[in-house]
Structures are given as structure tokens and as C-alpha cells.
Design an enzyme around this catalytic site. Structure first.
Site, mmCIF file in Angstrom:
data_model
loop_
_atom_site.group_PDB
_atom_site.id
_atom_site.type_symbol
_atom_site.label_atom_id
_atom_site.label_comp_id
_atom_site.label_asym_id
_atom_site.label_seq_id
_atom_site.Cartn_x
_atom_site.Cartn_y
_atom_site.Cartn_z
ATOM 1 N N CYS A 112 19.225 -44.833 4.861
ATOM 2 C CA CYS A 112 20.256 -45.364 5.765
ATOM 3 C C CYS A 112 21.664 -44.939 5.350
ATOM 4 O O CYS A 112 22.622 -45.195 6.083
ATOM 5 C CB CYS A 112 20.164 -46.882 5.831
ATOM 6 N N HIS A 237 26.533 -50.171 7.664
ATOM 7 C CA HIS A 237 25.205 -49.890 8.218
ATOM 8 C C HIS A 237 24.652 -51.190 8.811
ATOM 9 O O HIS A 237 24.681 -52.243 8.178
ATOM 10 C CB HIS A 237 24.297 -49.343 7.121
ATOM 11 N N ASN A 267 18.003 -52.018 13.523
ATOM 12 C CA ASN A 267 18.363 -51.161 12.393
ATOM 13 C C ASN A 267 17.845 -49.749 12.660
ATOM 14 O O ASN A 267 16.653 -49.487 12.568
ATOM 15 C CB ASN A 267 17.742 -51.751 11.118
HETATM 16 O O1 UT7 Z 1 18.165 -50.327 6.411
HETATM 17 C C1 UT7 Z 1 17.811 -50.298 5.059
HETATM 18 C C2 UT7 Z 1 18.363 -51.450 4.373
HETATM 19 N N1 UT7 Z 1 17.604 -52.624 4.715
HETATM 20 C C3 UT7 Z 1 18.130 -53.821 4.590
HETATM 21 O O2 UT7 Z 1 19.268 -53.937 4.265
HETATM 22 C C4 UT7 Z 1 17.244 -55.026 4.786
HETATM 23 C C5 UT7 Z 1 17.740 -56.170 3.938
HETATM 24 N N2 UT7 Z 1 16.912 -57.345 4.026
HETATM 25 C C6 UT7 Z 1 16.899 -58.159 5.093
HETATM 26 O O3 UT7 Z 1 17.565 -57.915 6.060
HETATM 27 C C7 UT7 Z 1 16.105 -59.447 5.007
HETATM 28 O O4 UT7 Z 1 15.610 -59.600 3.680
HETATM 29 C C8 UT7 Z 1 14.934 -59.533 6.013
HETATM 30 C C9 UT7 Z 1 15.488 -59.699 7.411
HETATM 31 C C10 UT7 Z 1 14.090 -58.278 5.919
HETATM 32 C C11 UT7 Z 1 14.078 -60.758 5.708
HETATM 33 O O5 UT7 Z 1 14.891 -61.919 5.735
HETATM 34 P P1 UT7 Z 1 14.820 -62.966 4.531
HETATM 35 O O6 UT7 Z 1 15.694 -64.071 4.905
HETATM 36 O O7 UT7 Z 1 15.127 -62.225 3.261
HETATM 37 O O8 UT7 Z 1 13.315 -63.431 4.597
HETATM 38 P P2 UT7 Z 1 12.240 -63.454 3.423
HETATM 39 O O9 UT7 Z 1 11.678 -62.089 3.217
HETATM 40 O O10 UT7 Z 1 12.760 -64.204 2.238
HETATM 41 O O11 UT7 Z 1 11.142 -64.364 4.087
HETATM 42 C C12 UT7 Z 1 11.389 -65.755 4.362
HETATM 43 C C13 UT7 Z 1 10.191 -66.277 5.143
HETATM 44 C C14 UT7 Z 1 8.850 -65.885 4.524
HETATM 45 O O12 UT7 Z 1 7.934 -66.935 4.733
HETATM 46 P P3 UT7 Z 1 7.615 -67.995 3.523
HETATM 47 O O13 UT7 Z 1 7.120 -67.153 2.389
HETATM 48 O O14 UT7 Z 1 8.900 -68.670 3.239
HETATM 49 O O15 UT7 Z 1 6.593 -68.861 4.139
HETATM 50 C C15 UT7 Z 1 8.433 -64.710 5.368
HETATM 51 O O16 UT7 Z 1 7.045 -64.540 5.389
HETATM 52 O O17 UT7 Z 1 10.220 -65.725 6.457
HETATM 53 C C16 UT7 Z 1 8.933 -65.129 6.731
HETATM 54 N N3 UT7 Z 1 9.130 -64.018 7.629
HETATM 55 C C17 UT7 Z 1 9.118 -64.152 8.961
HETATM 56 N N4 UT7 Z 1 8.945 -65.233 9.743
HETATM 57 C C18 UT7 Z 1 8.994 -65.050 11.065
HETATM 58 C C19 UT7 Z 1 9.360 -62.711 7.339
HETATM 59 N N5 UT7 Z 1 9.475 -62.001 8.474
HETATM 60 C C20 UT7 Z 1 9.322 -62.871 9.494
HETATM 61 C C21 UT7 Z 1 9.354 -62.740 10.880
HETATM 62 N N6 UT7 Z 1 9.181 -63.848 11.642
HETATM 63 N N7 UT7 Z 1 9.555 -61.554 11.496
#
Ligand code: UT7
Length: 310
Positions: A112, A237, A267
Site C-alpha cells: 500500500c 492511505h 482499501n
Molecule cells: O492496507 C494495508 C494496511 N492495512 C491496514 O492498515 C489494516 C489495519 N487493521 C485494521 O484496519 C483492523 O485491524 C481491522 C479492520 C482489519 C480489524 O478491526 P479490529 O478492530 O482490529 O478487529 P479485530 O481483528 O481485533 O477483531 C475484533 C473482533 C473479533 O472477534 P472476537 O475475537 O472479539 O470474538 C473478530 O473475529 O471482530 C471480529 N471480526 C468481525 N466481526 C464482524 C473481524 N472481522 C469481522 C467482520 N465482521 N468483518
């Protein structure tokens, strides 16, 4: 010596996918996606559309004049989703765009961070040359596992391009690489293994971006000898609106200085910044003489920041 962005353009695939579409086959919700990422909809390419095609469509939308075509000495295409391994997408653009053959045409992959890296390459290349096309083009939907809710709802397709020319104003860069081969990963061609899907440890990437961007911003401002308040537009980004909000808070700057279109684009990796620039230009948001900061970050891990006057 520096570079100036002379023209911008983009191409977005026609198919618009709202968050609600994912609710029909994934354990997710419009509310989760909007609140955790800022994304409401995104563009996905059709089966027939590939990265070379959307890159060409974006370039055609520039409306290059005959004089510009004659002066283009290089094409830099940032992508991690090329439809073919060889030849390069950059090479494929020369004839359809009617560009001269004395042309340096190269694809490269910096995740990215790719588009801002392309500006960095263009600035170095143009010292003895005239103009360059710098593109970010991605068809990420083709390397997504649509049953992985942690990536399927985030990434998107699109292409953005800028025509750059050298000028007398300085452009300031800050860049970095920190070997991390697991937190954003797409397997390549491996013996007997079919092409695999993109995987991402989102939390680790989030942490990396939130810590790295404010430091990179400070270093870049110091190089230019200006303050954050002097910068009219900070374009990060478009990975997650919460990352951008964090950077604004850490820098003590109003969120209104930070452009966002992630709600309608998702993204698009290396394409996100040139698409954002084109949106800003088309909306008359950037004025000549204003300071603009671009911040790319992602796989590698890598980051590249650029600061220049529009
Ligand atoms: O472009 C390259 C650079 N990329 C980035 O900069 C991405 C950076 N990271 C992010 O944007 C975020 O970490 C994400 C959007 C990918 C994820 O958000 P988060 O707040 O960090 O969520 P998490 O991974 O900590 O997950 C929290 C919960 C989990 O459930 P439990 O374990 O708490 O039960 C996930 O399984 O949210 C769950 N989860 C979802 N729930 C509903 C993860 N994806 C989803 C989803 N819908 N799509």
C-alpha cells in the site's frame, strides 16, 4: 528540484458492493464494518476486468495531449496484484496510450506504500528527464478469500494515475522498511501450490501504522522546516478511518485536514492515494501553493511519506 502533479485521473470498476452484500454470506454486519473501518461500499472488478485494463482506463481518463505524450519518459506502476507476471503492466501501456518508445516502463510492489514510492522514484528519475506517469492499480478482489470476514470486507479494486513533471520546488520524503513477512501476506507462484489468498493480521498492522505514521509525519515536517498547521491536506492511505483519526489526534491537527473517501472506496492498496488525489482535484479541494502530505503504509512492513506544494 522537485516534482509537480500536473494531472490526475482514476478508473473504478462499475460493480459497487455495499456492506449489506457481505451480510448474505458472512457472519458480519453493515454496522461492524462501518464502525470498525469506516467503509460503507467498494468497487469490485468483473471477471473480465484485470489490473492492466483498469490501469489503461485510468490513464485514458487523463486526456493526455500530444505534447504530453511526447514528453512522457517513464511509467511507474505500483501493484501487488498484476494480472500477469511478465511483461510488466507499464510496458503494456506504451502503445495503447500512443507514447514514444524512448520510455522507461516498470512495475514494482511496495504494497500500500506503492504510489508514494512511485513519486519518490519519479523524482529521482526526472532529474534529467521531463514527465512520468505514476500509477497505483489493483484488482485485490481476485486474491481475496470471500469467506474470510477479516479481509473480504476491507479490500477493494481500482486504479489511480498522476502525470508528474519536474519543477523547481523541493519535495520531501520519509521512507522505511521493517521486515515483516506474515502480517500482510499473499503467496506467490510456488511449485504445486495454487495461488493462495491474501491474509492479514489486522491488529498488528493497525498497531504498526498508528505508531509509525505520527513519527514519519514529524520527520518529514522537520525536513521541510514547517509545522503540521502549515499543511492544508494530509492524505493517508485509506486503510481504516480509525487509523486516520488516531494520526490526527497524535498530531494535534483537526480531522478536517485529513481527506477521507474510504467510506465509498474501501482499501484499494496502492491505488488509494492517487484515487484520493483525483477526488480532491475534481472537487476543487486543492489549491495551488498549498502544502500537501501523502502517507502510504502497508505490507513489508513499509511506509513512504511525501510533502510538497501543490
Ligand atoms: O492496507 C494495508 C494496511 N492495512 C491496514 O492498515 C489494516 C489495519 N487493521 C485494521 O484496519 C483492523 O485491524 C481491522 C479492520 C482489519 C480489524 O478491526 P479490529 O478492530 O482490529 O478487529 P479485530 O481483528 O481485533 O477483531 C475484533 C473482533 C473479533 O472477534 P472476537 O475475537 O472479539 O470474538 C473478530 O473475529 O471482530 C471480529 N471480526 C468481525 N466481526 C464482524 C473481524 N472481522 C469481522 C467482520 N465482521 N468483518
Amino acid at each position: 528540484m522537485g516534482i509537480r502533479i500536473r494531472k490526475t485521473a482514476k478508473y473504478l470498476p462499475k460493480r459497487i458492493v455495499p456492506n449489506s452484500e457481505f451480510e448474505t454470506f458472512l457472519d458480519t454486519s453493515d454496522q461492524w464494518i462501518s464502525e470498525r473501518t469506516g467503509i460503507k461500499k467498494r468497487h469490485f472488478s468483473s471477471k473480465e476486468e484485470d489490473t492492466s485494463q483498469i490501469a489503461l482506463m485510468a490513464c485514458e481518463a487523463l486526456g493526455l495531449t500530444e505534447e504530453e505524450k511526447e514528453k512522457i519518459d517513464a511509467i511507474f506502476v505500483a501493484t501487488f496484484t498484476p494480472d500477469i507476471v511478465a511483461p510488466s503492466i507499464a510496458a503494456s501501456l506504451q502503445a495503447p496510450l500512443g507514447l514514444q518508445e524512448e520510455l522507461f516502463a516498470i512495475d514494482f510492489n511496495m504494497g500500500c506504500s506503492g504510489y508514494v514510492a512511485g513519486l519518490h522514484l519519479a523524482e529521482a528519475f526526472l532529474k534529467n528527464k521531463r514527465m512520468a506517469l505514476v500509477l497505483g492499480a489493483e484488482v485485490i478482489s481476485k486474491v481475496l478469500d470471500m469467506h474470510d470476514r477479516t479481509t473480504a470486507v476491507i479490500f477493494a479494486d481500482g486504479a489511480g494515475v498522476t502525470l508528474v513533471e519536474k519543477n523547481e520546488d523541493a519535495i520531501y520524503f520519509d521512507e522505511g522498511t521493517r521486515s515483516n513477512l506474515k502480517d500482510i501476506y499473499v503467496p506467490g507462484i510456488q511449485v504445486d501450490v495454487p495461488l493462495g489468498a491474501l491474509s492479514m493480521q489486522g491488529k498488528n498492522v493497525f498497531r504498526f501504522a498508528s505508531r509509525t505514521l505520527p513519527d514519519s509525519m514529524e520527520r518529514t515536517l522537520a525536513k521541510a522546516g514547517i509545522r503540521g498547521e502549515d499543511v492544508s491536506h494530509i492524505v493517508c492511505h485509506q486503510a481504516n478511518s480509525r487509523i486516520i483519526e488516531h494520526v490526527a489526534k497524535k498530531a494535534g491537527l483537526p480531522i478536517s485536514r485529513f481527506f477521507m473517501n474510504i467510506d465509498r472506496m474501501g482499501n484499494t492498496s496502492s491505488a488509494s492515494l492517487p484515487i484520493a488525489l483525483d477526488d480532491m482535484v475534481k472537487n476543487n479541494q486543492i489549491k495551488p501553493g498549498q502544502w500537501v502530505m501523502l502517507m502510504g503504509f502497508g505490507a513489508g512492513f513499509s511506509w513512504v511519506t511525501a510533502l510538497f506544494k501543490w
